[in-house]
Design an enzyme around this catalytic site. Structure first.
Site, PDB file in Angstrom:
ATOM      1  N   GLU A 429     -10.358 -26.531 -28.902  1.00  0.00           N
ATOM      2  CA  GLU A 429      -9.291 -26.845 -28.281  1.00  0.00           C
ATOM      3  C   GLU A 429      -9.645 -27.965 -26.995  1.00  0.00           C
ATOM      4  O   GLU A 429      -9.022 -27.741 -25.989  1.00  0.00           O
ATOM      5  CB  GLU A 429      -8.429 -25.480 -28.082  1.00  0.00           C
ATOM      6  CG  GLU A 429      -7.484 -25.511 -28.935  1.00  0.00           C
ATOM      7  CD  GLU A 429      -6.829 -26.383 -29.688  1.00  0.00           C
ATOM      8  OE1 GLU A 429      -6.656 -27.500 -29.361  1.00  0.00           O
ATOM      9  OE2 GLU A 429      -7.123 -26.184 -31.041  1.00  0.00           O
TER      10      GLU A 429
HETATM   11  C1  LIG Z   1     -15.768 -22.506 -34.473  1.00  0.00           C
HETATM   12  C2  LIG Z   1     -15.023 -23.774 -34.415  1.00  0.00           C
HETATM   13  C3  LIG Z   1     -13.622 -23.753 -34.821  1.00  0.00           C
HETATM   14  C4  LIG Z   1     -13.169 -24.708 -34.560  1.00  0.00           C
HETATM   15  N1  LIG Z   1     -11.781 -25.261 -34.883  1.00  0.00           N
HETATM   16  C5  LIG Z   1     -11.236 -26.403 -35.099  1.00  0.00           C
HETATM   17  C6  LIG Z   1      -9.796 -26.581 -35.716  1.00  0.00           C
HETATM   18  O1  LIG Z   1      -9.153 -25.590 -36.205  1.00  0.00           O
HETATM   19  N2  LIG Z   1      -9.654 -27.791 -35.752  1.00  0.00           N
HETATM   20  C7  LIG Z   1     -10.061 -28.973 -35.410  1.00  0.00           C
HETATM   21  O2  LIG Z   1      -9.663 -30.077 -35.321  1.00  0.00           O
HETATM   22  N3  LIG Z   1     -11.305 -28.737 -34.597  1.00  0.00           N
HETATM   23  C8  LIG Z   1     -11.966 -27.637 -34.343  1.00  0.00           C
HETATM   24  N4  LIG Z   1     -12.922 -27.401 -34.006  1.00  0.00           N
HETATM   25  C9  LIG Z   1     -13.766 -28.609 -33.263  1.00  0.00           C
HETATM   26  C10 LIG Z   1     -13.875 -28.511 -31.773  1.00  0.00           C
HETATM   27  O3  LIG Z   1     -12.388 -28.575 -31.239  1.00  0.00           O
HETATM   28  C11 LIG Z   1     -14.797 -29.466 -31.267  1.00  0.00           C
HETATM   29  O4  LIG Z   1     -15.917 -28.603 -31.599  1.00  0.00           O
HETATM   30  C12 LIG Z   1     -14.747 -29.784 -29.724  1.00  0.00           C
HETATM   31  O5  LIG Z   1     -13.604 -30.341 -29.458  1.00  0.00           O
HETATM   32  C13 LIG Z   1     -15.995 -30.610 -29.119  1.00  0.00           C
HETATM   33  O6  LIG Z   1     -16.053 -31.488 -29.990  1.00  0.00           O
HETATM   34  P1  LIG Z   1     -17.596 -31.790 -30.477  1.00  0.00           P
HETATM   35  O7  LIG Z   1     -18.165 -30.521 -30.993  1.00  0.00           O
HETATM   36  O8  LIG Z   1     -17.636 -32.727 -31.354  1.00  0.00           O
HETATM   37  O9  LIG Z   1     -18.316 -31.997 -29.375  1.00  0.00           O
HETATM   38  P2  LIG Z   1     -18.718 -33.456 -28.487  1.00  0.00           P
HETATM   39  O10 LIG Z   1     -17.312 -34.091 -28.368  1.00  0.00           O
HETATM   40  O11 LIG Z   1     -19.806 -34.004 -29.302  1.00  0.00           O
HETATM   41  O12 LIG Z   1     -18.924 -32.827 -27.085  1.00  0.00           O
HETATM   42  C14 LIG Z   1     -20.388 -32.478 -26.667  1.00  0.00           C
HETATM   43  C15 LIG Z   1     -20.414 -32.366 -25.280  1.00  0.00           C
HETATM   44  O13 LIG Z   1     -20.157 -33.536 -24.358  1.00  0.00           O
HETATM   45  C16 LIG Z   1     -19.121 -33.407 -23.739  1.00  0.00           C
HETATM   46  N5  LIG Z   1     -18.256 -34.602 -23.646  1.00  0.00           N
HETATM   47  C17 LIG Z   1     -18.065 -35.403 -24.767  1.00  0.00           C
HETATM   48  N6  LIG Z   1     -16.969 -36.482 -24.317  1.00  0.00           N
HETATM   49  C18 LIG Z   1     -17.001 -36.363 -23.167  1.00  0.00           C
HETATM   50  C19 LIG Z   1     -16.373 -37.246 -22.315  1.00  0.00           C
HETATM   51  N7  LIG Z   1     -15.625 -38.193 -22.232  1.00  0.00           N
HETATM   52  N8  LIG Z   1     -16.407 -36.696 -20.771  1.00  0.00           N
HETATM   53  C20 LIG Z   1     -17.135 -35.653 -20.455  1.00  0.00           C
HETATM   54  N9  LIG Z   1     -17.831 -34.887 -21.228  1.00  0.00           N
HETATM   55  C21 LIG Z   1     -17.792 -35.233 -22.628  1.00  0.00           C
HETATM   56  C22 LIG Z   1     -18.232 -32.308 -24.066  1.00  0.00           C
HETATM   57  O14 LIG Z   1     -17.368 -31.642 -23.068  1.00  0.00           O
HETATM   58  C23 LIG Z   1     -19.582 -31.106 -24.726  1.00  0.00           C
HETATM   59  O15 LIG Z   1     -19.858 -30.604 -23.625  1.00  0.00           O
HETATM   60  C24 LIG Z   1     -13.644 -26.297 -34.034  1.00  0.00           C
HETATM   61  C25 LIG Z   1     -15.030 -26.092 -33.604  1.00  0.00           C
HETATM   62  C26 LIG Z   1     -15.747 -24.789 -33.997  1.00  0.00           C
HETATM   63  C27 LIG Z   1     -17.078 -24.824 -33.288  1.00  0.00           C
END
Ligand SMILES: Cc1cc2nc3c(=O)[nH]c(=O)nc-3n(C[C@H](O)[C@H](O)[C@H](O)COP(=O)(O)OP(=O)(O)OC[C@H]3O[C@@H](n4cnc5c(N)ncnc54)[C@H](O)[C@@H]3O)c2cc1C
Length: 571
Positions: A429
């Protein structure tokens, strides 16, 4: 370890933090009378304790099974979900014109707290459905609302939220899923979404996916994105071209199936636009803001569950005599100062984030009543509730393991499950880092600090404890600095600044509750044991947590100094 819903605490917070009586004085929420509130809280507690809590360990050990696109939930889940639907528990805060009861959102949050504390992973299913209801009710056309809302409100059908793709996580604008129009006014969507919570399961006859995609004329980035409704089963009863390709193996929340969803593999995935073309982010934000508060509530749920478990263990585990010589015999570890420190921290932090999340949730109701400043306060409190609520959930679950000693590290006590479950909440989220950026960007700079100034003024009007007064003054100073800083300094300071503002807000609400509890105790009204606990936690919170937050000020003040001293290779 049996779970019991914190009913007295929920009633107290609804009354003195959310001030639900003020809502009930309005025609829109007139049904929210004390008897009705009690009946709902007690009914939700019975469902949570009796039907949902027993699924918690089963779901952790067995987890949903995927086979050929079909996801089968572990034993007991279908019955527990049916009891939720049949009892009308999804309808509490739903729109009246679509079968909802139209009661306050904050009361729905109290119900969700009990259900999610009983089983956090399972609780995600209703959370996502209620977000879909809100997005559809606010942005959907009449036809979509007529076809889908009633069954989503009851929970007979469930909802999902589809943003994430392999290359598009925090950077939603990088998504590639596409949608093209067809002559009958519908669209055909094509793409793959990952990490979709409850994307497939056997609890409901239909699953309604809310999916972000780019249309042919959509420009790159978030501005070119639109939101689509994609039913698993189409209105004519035929199966849509959407399937679950696999589910993830995860650290925690095993009972929540996290799905890879494939849309339009056969170029025949029928879908309908929600809101205007290119208005996808605005419509999805309605769902996300609802979900962000609910994820903050997950922090409360897991903190409550972990605290109950740690207290029970600390009362029965015997080790060593008291260090101060008051007992020669070994005592229960709850008597030892360091275990007390951990338990007081767990109790006080749990109460504090409950107050914060309920305070945010009631602003949804106040905004629906168009009360002055409600929307602005809700916008400001949302990143605090999501981020601070979930950080506290992790901290308290970790302390819960520590209270158990070695047994906390052993799976059979259940303390480890709470810790594993808690860890996702700061990630999904919108990660907590993204929440902090939202706070200092859109929320603070967006209105030139006006919303923050109002919050600070409200805290100042009530704050008495010197630590809380000092923290509020510090937040006011730092806010002025942040507003004048360049973006690098502001973002570098965002996480500790968010913690300070959150603790200030929690300290304010804890102080108010402590004062009211002391007053009631003096008048011999209410449960004296509960009131004494409230006062102790309010005192402890201001003496320890508020004092610690003051110590974050130097880090905020440092801004981006030293942060980029090393280049990427030197890190
Ligand atoms: C169990 C689970 C359930 C989920 N359910 C859903 C769902 O129902 N629907 C859905 O759409 N998604 C869902 N997600 C996805 C979830 O919302 C994302 O994993 C989350 O938003 C982070 O994206 P990412 O994993 O690509 O991490 P990344 O975006 O790659 O981030 C990696 C790290 O870099 C940091 N970061 C990235 N960009 C920036 C920036 N611009 N500035 C500062 N820091 C940054 C982040 O804070 C994090 O610490 C789910 C994920 C999991 C694991």
């Amino acid at each position: 370890m049996p779970f019991s819903s914190p009913l007295t605490e929920q009633r107290f917070v609804l009354q003195h933090v959310a001030r639900i009586t003020d809502l009930a004085a309005t025609p829109r929420f007139a049904a929210a009378e004390p008897d009705m509130i009690d009946a709902i809280l007690e009914g939700a507690a019975a469902l949570s304790e009796g039907e949902w809590a027993p699924t918690n360990r089963t779901g952790d050990r067995i987890a949903p099974k995927w086979e050929d696109g079909v996801v089968t939930m572990p034993p007991g889940f279908k019955e527990a979900y049916n009891a939720y639907v049949e009892g009308g528990w999804g309808t509490i805060a739903g729109p009246v014109e679509f079968g909802g009861q139209g009661l306050p959102n904050v009361l729905g949050f109290a119900v969700a707290e009990s259900l999610g504390a009983a089983n956090m992973g399972f609780g995600l299913c209703p959370i996502l459905t209620s977000g879909a209801v809100e997005a559809l009710a606010s942005h959907g056309c009449d036809d979509l609302r007529r076809i889908y809302l009633e069954k989503l409100v009851t929970g007979e059908w469930t909802g999902t939220m589809n943003l994430t793709e392999p290359q598009a996580g925090s950077d939603v604008g990088a998504l590639r899923t596409s949608a093209v129009p067809v002559k009958d006014g519908s669209w055909r969507i094509k793409g793959t979404k990952i990490f979709i919570t409850f994307g497939e399961h056997d609890l409901a006859d239909n699953i309604i996916h809310l999916v972000l995609a780019r249309t042919p004329d959509g420009q790159p980035g978030t501005r070119g994105i639109s939101l689509f409704l994609v039913p698993k089963v189409r209105p004519d009863g035929s199966r849509n071209d959407v399937y679950c390709a696999s589910i993830e193996h995860k650290l925690g929340i095993h009972s929540s199936p996290t799905c890879v969803m494939v849309y339009g593999d056969n170029d025949d995935c029928h879908d309908w636009l929600i809101g205007p073309e290119f208005g996808g982010m605005r419509a999805m934000f309605t769902m996300m803001n609802n979900a962000r508060l609910n994820i903050g509530l997950q922090g409360v749920q897991i903190a409550e569950r972990a605290t109950q478990q740690a207290l029970a263990y600390a009362r029965q585990r015997i080790q060593s005599a008291r260090a101060n010589g008051t007992s020669a015999e070994p005592v229960a570890i709850i008597e030892h100062h360091d275990v007390r420190r951990m338990l007081m921290r767990m109790k006080a932090q749990t109460q504090a984030v409950r107050a914060l999340v309920y305070a945010a949730a009631v602003e949804v109701d106040r905004a629906r009543l168009a009360l002055d400043g409600a929307r602005q306060r809700l916008d400001l409190l949302t990143p605090l509730a999501k981020s601070h609520g979930t950080d506290v959930g992790c901290e308290v679950a970790s302390l819960g393991i520590q209270v158990h000693g070695g047994m906390g590290f052993i799976e059979e006590t259940g303390a480890a499950q709470h810790y594993r479950d808690a860890r996702i909440a700061p990630i999904y989220e919108g990660t907590n880092g993204i929440q902090a950026a939202d706070l200092v960007g859109r929320k603070l700079a967006g209105d030139d600090g006006a919303g923050m100034a109002r919050l600070i003024a409200d805290v100042r009007a009530e704050a008495q404890h010197p630590n809380l007064v000092a923290l509020t003054d510090k937040v006011a100073d730092l806010t002025r600095s942040l507003l004048a800083w360049e973006v690098d300094d502001r973002l570098a300071a965002s996480a500790p600044y968010l913690s300070m503002v959150s603790v200030m807000t929690c300290g304010w609400l804890m102080e108010r509750q402590g004062r009211i509890a002391a007053d009631l105790l003096a008048k011999r009204q209410g449960d004296p044991g509960f009131l004494k606990g409230k006062i102790a936690c309010a005192n402890w919170y201001r003496a320890h947590i508020v004092a610690e937050a003051l110590g974050l000020a130097e880090g905020v003040q440092a801004g981006a100094a030293y942060l980029f001293d090393l280049n990427v290779d030197e890190m």
